[in-house]
Design an enzyme around this catalytic site. Structure first.
Site, mmCIF file in Angstrom:
data_model
loop_
_atom_site.group_PDB
_atom_site.id
_atom_site.type_symbol
_atom_site.label_atom_id
_atom_site.label_comp_id
_atom_site.label_asym_id
_atom_site.label_seq_id
_atom_site.Cartn_x
_atom_site.Cartn_y
_atom_site.Cartn_z
ATOM 1 N N THR A 74 0.866 -1.190 0.000
ATOM 2 C CA THR A 74 0.000 0.000 0.000
ATOM 3 C C THR A 74 0.898 1.235 0.000
ATOM 4 O O THR A 74 1.379 1.637 -1.042
ATOM 5 C CB THR A 74 -0.981 -0.018 1.193
ATOM 6 O OG1 THR A 74 -0.261 -0.251 2.402
ATOM 7 C CG2 THR A 74 -2.031 -1.098 1.014
ATOM 8 N N LYS A 126 3.867 -6.876 4.050
ATOM 9 C CA LYS A 126 3.585 -5.482 3.753
ATOM 10 C C LYS A 126 3.245 -4.787 5.053
ATOM 11 O O LYS A 126 2.747 -5.387 6.003
ATOM 12 C CB LYS A 126 2.463 -5.327 2.730
ATOM 13 C CG LYS A 126 1.080 -5.804 3.131
ATOM 14 C CD LYS A 126 0.264 -4.932 4.044
ATOM 15 C CE LYS A 126 0.154 -3.504 3.556
ATOM 16 N NZ LYS A 126 -0.595 -2.668 4.579
ATOM 17 N N THR A 139 -2.085 -4.829 11.955
ATOM 18 C CA THR A 139 -1.477 -3.731 11.217
ATOM 19 C C THR A 139 -0.534 -4.098 10.095
ATOM 20 O O THR A 139 0.106 -3.233 9.548
ATOM 21 C CB THR A 139 -0.721 -2.787 12.159
ATOM 22 O OG1 THR A 139 0.309 -3.517 12.779
ATOM 23 C CG2 THR A 139 -1.643 -2.228 13.201
ATOM 24 N N GLU A 152 5.910 4.913 7.501
ATOM 25 C CA GLU A 152 5.571 6.036 6.616
ATOM 26 C C GLU A 152 6.389 7.277 6.963
ATOM 27 O O GLU A 152 6.332 7.790 8.080
ATOM 28 C CB GLU A 152 4.076 6.327 6.708
ATOM 29 C CG GLU A 152 3.247 5.228 6.065
ATOM 30 C CD GLU A 152 1.764 5.352 6.332
ATOM 31 O OE1 GLU A 152 0.994 4.766 5.551
ATOM 32 O OE2 GLU A 152 1.382 6.011 7.301
ATOM 33 N N ASN A 166 -0.291 10.678 5.356
ATOM 34 C CA ASN A 166 -1.586 10.290 5.912
ATOM 35 C C ASN A 166 -2.661 11.352 5.760
ATOM 36 O O ASN A 166 -3.849 11.049 5.832
ATOM 37 C CB ASN A 166 -1.414 9.885 7.379
ATOM 38 C CG ASN A 166 -0.827 8.494 7.483
ATOM 39 O OD1 ASN A 166 -1.505 7.510 7.253
ATOM 40 N ND2 ASN A 166 0.464 8.424 7.770
ATOM 41 N N THR A 189 -6.342 10.520 -1.550
ATOM 42 C CA THR A 189 -6.376 11.419 -2.716
ATOM 43 C C THR A 189 -5.252 11.130 -3.681
ATOM 44 O O THR A 189 -4.377 10.343 -3.404
ATOM 45 C CB THR A 189 -6.282 12.878 -2.258
ATOM 46 O OG1 THR A 189 -5.072 13.055 -1.512
ATOM 47 C CG2 THR A 189 -7.465 13.247 -1.392
#
Length: 410
Positions: A160, A186, A197, A283, A405, A410
């Site tokens: 992702t 992942k 998670t 991230e 995040n 979008t």
């Protein structure tokens, strides 16, 4: 169920993947769930494999996990795992469950398998329905193989917000036979497992029963995947699935087998390797943080404090800024519910001792800053209360975490 303290004969396989163990194939395709990247993958075993899984503890457990549990409940065997990214199929009610069961049925039909030999996994945005027309067409495109390209196609399909593929592979010897454990995972955000998670798929050619495999996986999960945190959020979807083909030809493994420790350590190393890769790829992350806590009353308390420290936003931001603010480490220890003697705690960042017997120690800020600028930062704590030891992994917290995040959909 734990490995002994002896050094097990385990070797890392640099180019190993989920298809390195005997009997496994993989594939990944672009089914159209994402704009251009691969988003649908499968791992296929030549035979019904002994299998075990651990699942998220979220109250909102996603539909695919319920289907996988239903499959394993029949005879604890699996022959395939079908996985999609981009859509979590979580909080989708009866329709979501129906879609997950259809994914299982489509996969079973495509590869000529019994329904209960198929596990299902999904990852992505919560609260959206699976685009089943694309899933139906995509499954027909899956042609599993045994090459590195096939394994990488699968690994890419499950990602992702990950920036890199996560894979690990280790080999050992059991009864004079080479036994291999391979894994793909992942996970980048929503990392605070319990078990949760992230997704991990592990294959092995060891001959082992599902029950023994399950006990080993549970034990190892507690010291690997459950000891990582990126942002303290727990997902609805995530699980670890292990399949064992038995094609290595060893005698059936149990904890009483003379080579049990070898297999256990190969499985543990595979899981720990994948867990650390997930933490490093948090991230927006720039650094891996490893926290080692010793001297606790119990291993459980040591693991709890280690995870508390690595999950502290104040610690994570200090590491990002290369600021040797050890007071933030003490703060994280202080609000843990584990037993602590506040008058006798040691803290070190890398080789630099900052607190000894709860007394501040002089240190060079320049040396500390230089150490904190490395890609891996190790924090060590000694509580001087017992023999308990625990390790946890996480990452620094950067501006990019917010950017990623804030615009996830979008």
């Amino acid at each position: 169920m734990t490995a002994t303290k002896q050094t097990a004969q385990v070797t890392a396989v640099a180019d190993g993947t989920v298809v390195t163990p005997k009997g496994f194939q993989a594939a990944g395709v672009h089914a159209g769930l994402r704009y251009s990247k691969k988003d649908l993958g499968v791992i296929l075993c030549d035979v019904p494999a002994s299998a075990a899984a651990v699942y998220t503890q979220s109250h909102f457990q996603a539909a695919p996990l319920k289907v996988t549990q239903a499959s394993l409940a029949v005879e604890q065997k699996l022959q395939a795992v079908i996985v999609n990214s981009a859509c979590a199929n979580a909080c989708t009610g009866e329709q979501g469950l129906k879609d997950a069961y259809e994914m299982r049925e489509l996969c079973a039909k495509q590869f000529g398998l019994a329904l209960h030999h198929v596990a299902v996994a999904s990852t992505g945005v919560i609260g959206e329905y699976l685009p089943m027309e694309k899933i139906r067409a995509g499954i027909k495109q899956l042609v599993p193989g045994v090459t590195m390209a096939d394994a990488e196609a699968f690994q890419t399909a499950i990602l992702t917000t990950d920036t890199v593929m996560k894979r690990a592979c280790y080999q050992t010897t059991v009864d004079g036979k080479t036994v291999t454990v391979g894994g793909a995972a992942k996970g980048s955000g929503m990392i605070h497992p319990n078990m949760a998670t992230m997704l991990a798929f592990i294959t092995t050619d060891a001959n082992i029963s599902s029950a023994v495999l399950h006990d080993a996986l549970r034990s190892i999960t507690d010291v690997s995947f459950n000891q990582i945190t990126v942002d303290g959020d727990t997902s609805t979807n995530d699980m670890v699935v292990v399949m064992a083909s038995g094609l290595a030809g060893n005698d059936e493994l149990t904890p009483n087998h003379p080579d049990w420790e070898h297999f256990y350590e190969a499985l543990r190393k595979t899981c720990e390797d994948l867990a650390k890769q997930i933490a490093r790829d948090g991230e927006g992350a720039t650094k891996l943080i490893e926290v080692r806590v010793r001297g606790a009353k119990t291993d459980e308390e040591a693991k709890k404090i280690a995870k508390q420290i690595v999950g502290s936003n104040l610690v994570k931001t200090a590491v990002y800024g290369a600021d040797a603010n050890w007071g933030r480490i003490i703060g994280a220890i202080g609000y843990s519910d584990a037993e602590v003697n506040p008058d006798n705690v040691d803290v070190a960042i890398g080789p630099i001792v900052m607190l000894k017997g709860s007394e501040p120690q002089p240190f060079s800020e320049e040396e500390a800053t230089a150490y904190l600028q490395q890609e891996t930062v190790v924090i060590e704590v000694d509580l001087h209360l017992g023999d308990g030891f625990g390790v946890a992994w996480g990452c620094d917290l950067t501006y990019d975490y917010v950017k990623i995040n804030a615009s996830y959909r979008t």
